[in-house]
Every structure is written in C-alpha cells, then in structure tokens.
Design an enzyme around this catalytic site. Structure first.
Site, PDB file in Angstrom:
ATOM      1  CB  CYS A 229       0.448   1.700   4.099  1.00  0.00           C
ATOM      2  SG  CYS A 229      -1.276   1.205   3.968  1.00  0.00           S
TER       3      CYS A 229
ATOM      4  CB  CYS B 236      -0.913  -0.063   1.234  1.00  0.00           C
ATOM      5  SG  CYS B 236      -1.689   1.487   1.688  1.00  0.00           S
TER       6      CYS B 236
END
Length: 105
Positions: A33, A30
């Site tokens: 993230c 991600c």
C-alpha cells in the site's frame, strides 16, 4: 494528497460523483500500500477537475471495504455513476490506474 474517503463521506464523494472515481483501499501497516500511495497522490494531482481520486483506510473505515468485497489490499476500485466499473488488486504501474480512469471517462 488524494482525498481521505471515510465511511461517513463515501456515498457523497464516491457514489454521487458525476466524474469517474478512483478509490484506493489501503492500511498504514501494508507494505505494498505504501508503494501505491504516492502513485495515487500523483494521479489525484494530474486528474484534478476530471476525476475524483481518494483513499480509504480499511482499518478505520470497514463498511464500504466489506460492501465491495475488499479482502486484499491494496485494492483500487474505479467507480462511474455510483457503480464499480473496474478493479485492480495489488501493486501496478501508474499507467494501469490512469488507463482505468481514462476508460471510465
């Protein structure tokens, strides 16, 4: 580095904590993230002794992500006395997260 929180230690580290807890639900693949990760690590260092700051890899630990309805990552949950008291989905500046921890103290 922030604590590694897993399905196995979630109850002990998060739900039974006597301090506020910030939990970052993330995954290695991600992109956003990876932007939040270093911020969470900084907060972990700054709040040592005052709050618990950790990360849950949702690919390896799905039980609590599902229990708390984490559908998008990164999702940061703030816990106090075993209950979710605040939530942020997506990337935010450090002050957003520290403000949420401060409010839970």
């Amino acid at each position: 580095m922030a604590l590694e929180i897993t399905d196995a230690n979630f109850e002990e580290v998060v739900l039974k904590s006597d301090k506020p807890v910030l939990v970052d639900f993330w995954a290695a693949w991600c992109g956003p993230c990876r932007m939040v990760g270093p911020i969470v690590d900084e907060i972990h260092t700054e709040y040592e002794g005052k709050a618990v700051v950790g990360k849950v890899d949702v690919d390896a630990n799905q039980e609590y992500a599902a229990k708390y309805g984490v559908r998008n990552i990164p999702t940061v949950l703030i816990f106090k006395n075993g209950e979710v008291v605040d939530k942020h989905v997506g990337v935010a500046p450090k002050t957003t997260y520290t403000g949420k921890i401060d409010a839970a103290m």
